[in-house]
Design a protein around this motif. Structure first.
Motif, mmCIF file in Angstrom:
data_model
loop_
_atom_site.group_PDB
_atom_site.id
_atom_site.type_symbol
_atom_site.label_atom_id
_atom_site.label_comp_id
_atom_site.label_asym_id
_atom_site.label_seq_id
_atom_site.Cartn_x
_atom_site.Cartn_y
_atom_site.Cartn_z
ATOM 1 N N ASP A 1 64.861 -53.920 -35.585
ATOM 2 C CA ASP A 1 64.518 -52.650 -36.422
ATOM 3 C C ASP A 1 63.316 -51.867 -36.115
ATOM 4 N N VAL A 2 63.619 -50.494 -36.209
ATOM 5 C CA VAL A 2 62.709 -49.777 -35.602
ATOM 6 C C VAL A 2 62.238 -48.532 -36.822
ATOM 7 N N ASN A 3 60.913 -48.379 -37.051
ATOM 8 C CA ASN A 3 60.791 -47.488 -38.068
ATOM 9 C C ASN A 3 61.247 -46.114 -37.755
ATOM 10 N N GLU A 4 61.810 -45.269 -38.535
ATOM 11 C CA GLU A 4 62.567 -44.335 -38.302
ATOM 12 C C GLU A 4 61.615 -43.017 -37.582
ATOM 13 N N GLN A 5 60.327 -42.997 -38.211
ATOM 14 C CA GLN A 5 59.343 -42.085 -37.472
ATOM 15 C C GLN A 5 59.002 -42.445 -36.023
ATOM 16 N N ASN A 6 59.356 -43.404 -35.709
ATOM 17 C CA ASN A 6 58.956 -44.155 -34.089
ATOM 18 C C ASN A 6 60.168 -43.503 -33.141
ATOM 19 N N ALA A 7 60.182 -42.207 -33.105
ATOM 20 C CA ALA A 7 61.020 -41.597 -32.011
ATOM 21 C C ALA A 7 60.900 -42.168 -30.865
ATOM 22 N N SER A 8 59.677 -42.525 -30.110
ATOM 23 C CA SER A 8 59.509 -43.119 -28.886
ATOM 24 C C SER A 8 60.100 -44.509 -28.621
ATOM 25 N N GLY A 9 59.796 -45.237 -29.832
ATOM 26 C CA GLY A 9 60.173 -46.920 -30.029
ATOM 27 C C GLY A 9 61.889 -46.591 -29.959
ATOM 28 N N ALA A 10 62.486 -45.694 -30.889
ATOM 29 C CA ALA A 10 63.873 -45.571 -30.856
ATOM 30 C C ALA A 10 64.733 -44.952 -29.783
ATOM 31 N N GLY A 11 63.910 -44.177 -28.938
ATOM 32 C CA GLY A 11 64.432 -43.852 -27.743
ATOM 33 C C GLY A 11 64.369 -44.767 -26.710
ATOM 34 N N PHE A 12 63.546 -45.581 -26.547
ATOM 35 C CA PHE A 12 63.220 -46.757 -25.698
ATOM 36 C C PHE A 12 64.547 -47.696 -25.763
ATOM 37 N N TYR A 13 64.844 -48.187 -27.089
ATOM 38 C CA TYR A 13 65.776 -48.945 -27.451
ATOM 39 C C TYR A 13 67.182 -48.497 -26.924
ATOM 40 N N ALA A 14 67.336 -46.992 -27.400
ATOM 41 C CA ALA A 14 68.809 -46.487 -26.886
ATOM 42 C C ALA A 14 68.988 -46.266 -25.496
ATOM 43 N N ARG A 15 67.584 -46.312 -24.781
ATOM 44 C CA ARG A 15 68.006 -46.340 -23.436
ATOM 45 C C ARG A 15 68.241 -47.538 -22.525
ATOM 46 N N LEU A 16 68.057 -48.623 -23.442
ATOM 47 C CA LEU A 16 68.317 -49.986 -22.935
ATOM 48 C C LEU A 16 69.521 -50.482 -23.682
ATOM 49 N N GLY A 17 70.549 -49.466 -24.295
ATOM 50 C CA GLY A 17 71.721 -49.824 -24.781
ATOM 51 C C GLY A 17 72.133 -49.975 -26.271
ATOM 52 N N PHE A 18 70.810 -49.958 -26.831
ATOM 53 C CA PHE A 18 70.987 -50.340 -28.363
ATOM 54 C C PHE A 18 71.560 -49.229 -29.110
ATOM 55 N N ALA A 19 72.271 -49.407 -30.316
ATOM 56 C CA ALA A 19 72.892 -48.491 -30.988
ATOM 57 C C ALA A 19 72.520 -48.530 -32.462
ATOM 58 N N THR A 20 72.333 -47.532 -33.160
ATOM 59 C CA THR A 20 71.973 -47.634 -34.530
ATOM 60 C C THR A 20 73.209 -48.337 -35.431
ATOM 61 N N VAL A 21 73.148 -49.200 -36.118
ATOM 62 C CA VAL A 21 74.249 -49.759 -36.915
ATOM 63 C C VAL A 21 73.866 -49.903 -38.301
ATOM 64 N N GLY A 22 72.800 -49.266 -38.861
ATOM 65 C CA GLY A 22 72.580 -49.218 -40.146
ATOM 66 C C GLY A 22 71.142 -48.625 -40.251
ATOM 67 N N ARG A 23 70.685 -48.270 -41.667
ATOM 68 C CA ARG A 23 69.569 -47.686 -42.062
ATOM 69 C C ARG A 23 69.130 -48.434 -43.497
ATOM 70 N N SER A 24 67.608 -48.517 -43.348
ATOM 71 C CA SER A 24 67.132 -49.022 -44.987
ATOM 72 C C SER A 24 66.213 -47.706 -45.262
ATOM 73 N N PRO A 25 66.203 -47.245 -46.483
ATOM 74 C CA PRO A 25 65.178 -46.405 -46.892
ATOM 75 C C PRO A 25 63.632 -47.031 -47.070
ATOM 76 N N VAL A 26 63.479 -48.507 -46.992
ATOM 77 C CA VAL A 26 62.333 -48.947 -47.190
ATOM 78 C C VAL A 26 62.182 -49.943 -46.024
ATOM 79 N N ASP A 27 60.760 -50.403 -45.803
ATOM 80 C CA ASP A 27 60.677 -51.241 -44.586
ATOM 81 C C ASP A 27 60.820 -52.792 -45.520
#
Length: 105
Positions: free
Chosen positions: A65-91
């Motif tokens: 799980d990655v905080n939606e505001q963490n663009a660099s973290g989400a980008g890191f995981y995307a480069r490693l082949g991770f795909a978004t499979v869901g979203r939660s509005p709260v942590d």
């Protein structure tokens, strides 16, 4: 809570350099990456990638799980082949910090 609830059930790995200086660490429960931190001085040197590769060697399907505001973290995981499979509005604590649920197969 970390000491009494998380650490007894988590697996932890530390990435270190040749002089045994810690560069980063990763914590997991099962196939879920719970935490991945790399020292700022080691960014871009493959430390995070190596920790995720280690996790993938243990678990062919990984989640994180990655905080939606963490663009660099989400980008890191995307480069490693991770795909978004869901979203939660709260942590996990119910705070208004949306989470992206990622999966890598």
């Amino acid at each position: 809570m970390v000491a009494t609830h998380y650490l007894p059930q988590a697996e932890l790995w530390i990435a270190a350099d040749a002089d045994d200086v810690a560069l980063g660490f990763m914590g997991m429960t099962g196939a879920q990456i719970d935490s991945l931190f790399v020292h700022a001085d080691a960014h871009g040197r493959g430390v995070g990638r190596a920790l995720v590769a280690h996790a993938a060697a243990l678990h062919p399907v990984l989640t994180v799980d990655v905080n939606e505001q963490n663009a660099s973290g989400a980008g890191f995981y995307a480069r490693l082949g991770f795909a978004t499979v869901g979203r939660s509005p709260v942590d996990d604590d119910g705070r208004p910090y949306p989470l992206l649920h990622l999966r890598r197969t």
